[in-house]
Design a protein around this motif. Structure first.
Motif, short mmCIF file in Angstrom:
data_model
loop_
_atom_site.label_atom_id
_atom_site.label_comp_id
_atom_site.label_asym_id
_atom_site.label_seq_id
_atom_site.Cartn_x
_atom_site.Cartn_y
_atom_site.Cartn_z
N ALA A 1 0.84 -1.20 0.00
CA ALA A 1 0.00 0.00 0.00
C ALA A 1 0.88 1.25 0.00
CB ALA A 1 -0.93 -0.01 1.21
N ARG A 2 1.96 1.17 0.76
CA ARG A 2 2.90 2.31 0.82
C ARG A 2 3.54 2.54 -0.55
NH1 ARG A 2 8.02 2.26 4.91
NH2 ARG A 2 9.00 4.11 3.98
N ASP A 3 3.96 1.44 -1.21
CA ASP A 3 4.53 1.55 -2.55
C ASP A 3 3.53 2.18 -3.52
OD1 ASP A 3 7.05 0.39 -2.05
OD2 ASP A 3 6.28 -1.65 -2.39
N VAL A 4 2.29 1.69 -3.46
CA VAL A 4 1.27 2.15 -4.40
C VAL A 4 0.99 3.64 -4.18
CG1 VAL A 4 -1.16 1.94 -5.05
CG2 VAL A 4 0.23 -0.13 -4.74
N GLU A 5 0.92 4.01 -2.92
CA GLU A 5 0.66 5.41 -2.58
C GLU A 5 1.76 6.31 -3.15
OE1 GLU A 5 0.42 7.77 1.62
OE2 GLU A 5 -0.39 5.71 1.55
N GLU A 6 3.00 5.92 -2.92
CA GLU A 6 4.12 6.72 -3.42
C GLU A 6 4.13 6.76 -4.95
OE1 GLU A 6 7.09 5.76 0.34
OE2 GLU A 6 7.83 5.47 -1.71
N ALA A 7 3.78 5.62 -5.57
CA ALA A 7 3.78 5.56 -7.03
C ALA A 7 2.70 6.48 -7.59
CB ALA A 7 3.55 4.11 -7.50
N ARG A 8 1.54 6.49 -6.95
CA ARG A 8 0.46 7.39 -7.37
C ARG A 8 0.89 8.83 -7.24
NH1 ARG A 8 -3.85 4.15 -5.13
NH2 ARG A 8 -4.70 2.95 -6.88
#
Lengths: 425, 425
Positions: A52-59
């Motif tokens: 979730a942290r990765d996805v958030e940063e990627a967004r």
């Protein structure tokens, strides 16, 4: 952190671990794989949080939706990863297989033993499941692995790496058997591919540009494929019942995969018969047809509703569209078909549709691609479909491994001699 | 002459010829080999004259006697070349072999077909016989060849090339299937190793410096070996009747070959028993012994007449002497022996002398070299001794081919699929 020193430390540790892995028992390797699966299930919440942290940063960084989609892991994806590890545990161990032992006139018996390559460096896109898959294949084939995933997946990859280490430790294997590169500095890749003393082979996955750059700069062998410009050739004696189903499957089952057909060759003798039929199917699927003059004439004559016809350029014969587009060419016979493929193909996968035995055998022998098929869809070029159990990638290189690379492709064979005191004369 | 253009022309012609060769019949290839042999016998006087010219120029240029010796061809050497071609004709054709065909759940049958690599570039020293040998092995394995021999042998190589072309023409095969580079400009090598579009693999032979440079600069895969630092390990349960004969043969049969033993490891438990016996044999052959402290103590105590004892340095463990010198180390057991070999060996060939089954099998499995032997001389690591018929070289690389490389090492396997209209679900 000094990247060179950091990568060399990983390399040194991997080399040391590879010695232990080469002689590890099948039972220990399988126990590690099952313990990794258990650990991944146990730590599901941690993995989801890291992802979730990765996805958030990627967004936040404005990553494209398709890439975010690949990056995202859900509970089902985590279970699939765990099952993937267990499936690799269930595969036969390729290491130690002894074959071709023959007694020589000197008295010695000479044969081959299958052995791991040593240390494998894998460079891949931001797909967390690759971390688990690659770890499993390298471990089962007795190789140490250094994994460098896309930087957008770093947190999740670190969480998966912790599960992998836990599994290795539980089975008494060295934790440095699988190491995840924990820096997003791109210099790490440059270092990884130029340490022949620590890394035996590199498997790059991802965009063509990246793979080309790695191949150009690597100082160690690279197992790779760049393009998948796959061909289907409809020969004069093609079985009418097989033509449309195979072309439909090869082209339209999935547009974005490397074993999808991008070029269609049709023999002149049967072009008028088969091309309109094929085009009707392609038109219903909204596939753009980029044809040679001769095929366009036939298709225009047929006046197929909804058909998107475009004149092909020279460039189209080499193109990997990864899209609902297909290049179409009328050929004068099998000689031209084979010559066209051997000129323009990327060497991935080609298929002939024919009932003629001699021409089928000629096609199999003379087409110089990693997979060559008679009366089957190019979509079958895949490690699972071929029975390898899993694949680390597909190779269009000509030495070592061609086509889908599974456990065996991560090994090689050394010579062994059983003697009884023989000396050479 | 523009070297780049010249080499690219050779490359383009080789690539075209390789397509024809890949589908050439075994009969045509064998006919060409026999016709080459006949042509070489017919043109014996021309070959001798061309060679005499090379030798004269080499002498004038002050070439070393050993190199002149390798360069010189006599009537016997010419007959041996012709016979070598006929021997390759008699070997089984590896191309087209189909193996491992299995039916998959989808209905397709998947297997492997052995195919040529394509175009092979061979870079070698001034030894005319290599021109004929390399041409034969490449042709029989269905590959086109570009041969670049040492400049001192140019005239003779051109004369041999004419015989090769005559043989190819007689069998109806393309003359550009085997091309000899007819320039002595060193830039030709640089070009040959950086044309991946025309050359699939490079086999360099010769000095370590040359091979290292080629490996570093090549943009195509290289099959090679750099060093032959081969080990013999005398284990605690070594059969006394086998120890001295194997060490003697491995070290002293020929000093200049890559499969000659350069390092001797002796287990501590049997060092006092075997070392003096081995040293007596080595002393009679005037082999210098560079020992660790422990082995020197034993050998000094034994006071062997004529023994040349020298203290080994760290460097000695990695050395390929190619001379009457051997490094000797006492080890604490098989673990230290394997670790020592895997640390210092060049990965060529290692032998254990033991009657202990478990330790023999551990040695075979855990020693990471191209050839690993039990109770046999390292001198057996050779294409002829292994039954390959001939060898193009020896590989200490880990991917593709390890050890002696014969016809099979010049091929790879593609996947073939026999279908019946199957499509993927």
């Amino acid at each position: 952190m000094d990247i060179q020193e950091y990568m060399q430390t990983l390399g040194r540790q991997a080399r040391a671990a590879s010695r232990q892995l080469a002689s590890a028992s099948t039972a220990a390797k399988n126990a590690a794989l099952c313990a990794m699966a258990a650990s991944i299930r146990d730590r599901r919440e941690e993995l989801l949080a890291a992802n979730a942290r990765d996805v958030e940063e990627a967004r936040a960084a404005g990553l494209e939706p398709a890439m975010i989609d690949r990056l995202t892991l859900n509970a089902k994806g985590i279970e699939a990863m765990a099952q993937g590890l267990e499936q690799v545990a269930a595969l036969p161990d390729p290491v130690g297989e002894i074959t071709d032992v023959k007694r020589r006139p000197s008295g010695i018996q000479v044969g081959k033993m299958r052995v791991p390559l040593g240390v494998i460096g894998i460079i891949y896109e931001a797909r967390p499941n690759v971390t688990a898959d690659a770890a499993a294949l390298c471990l089962k084939s007795g190789n140490a692995a250094i994994l460098r995933g896309g930087k957008e997946a770093l947190h999740c990859n670190q969480a998966i790496a912790a599960c992998v280490r836990a599994g290795l430790a539980a089975a008494g294997l060295p934790e440095s058997a699988v190491q995840v590169v924990e820096t997003t500095d791109r210099a790490a890749v440059g270092q990884l591919i130029t340490m022949p003393e620590f890394v035996d082979v590199i498997v790059p996955r991802g965009g063509k540009g990246l793979i080309e750059r790695i191949s150009r700069e690597a100082r160690v062998p690279v197992i790779k494929h760049l393009d998948g410009n796959c061909h289907v050739y409809v020969e004069t004696e093609a079985d009418p019942a097989k033509v449309v189903p195979i072309v439909e499957n090869a082209k339209t089952q999935r547009y974005g995969t490397c074993n999808t057909a991008e070029s269609l060759l049709v023999d002149r003798a049967v072009a008028a018969r088969f091309l309109p039929e094929i085009a009707r199917m392609l038109a219903t699927k909204e596939v753009e047809m980029r044809g040679c003059n001769e095929s366009l004439a036939i298709l225009r004559e047929a006046a197929i509703p909804g058909a998107r016809l475009v004149a092909a350029t020279e460039q189209d014969w080499s193109e990997e569209y990864l899209a609902p587009i297909i290049a179409i060419k009328v050929v004068s016979g099998i000689d031209e078909a084979i010559a066209h493929i051997n000129t323009y193909s990327s060497g991935h996968t080609e298929a002939i549709i024919t009932e003629n035995y001699t021409r089928a055998m000629r096609f199999l022998r003379e087409v110089d691609s990693a997979s060559v098929m008679v009366n089957a869809s190019t979509r079958f070029a895949d490690g699972f479909e071929y029975g390898l159990g899993a694949e680390i990638g597909i190779s269009t290189d000509k030495i070592h491994a061609r086509g889908p690379v599974g456990l065996e492709g991560l090994t090689s064979q050394k010579w062994i001699v059983f003697g009884n005191g023989e000396t050479r004369r």
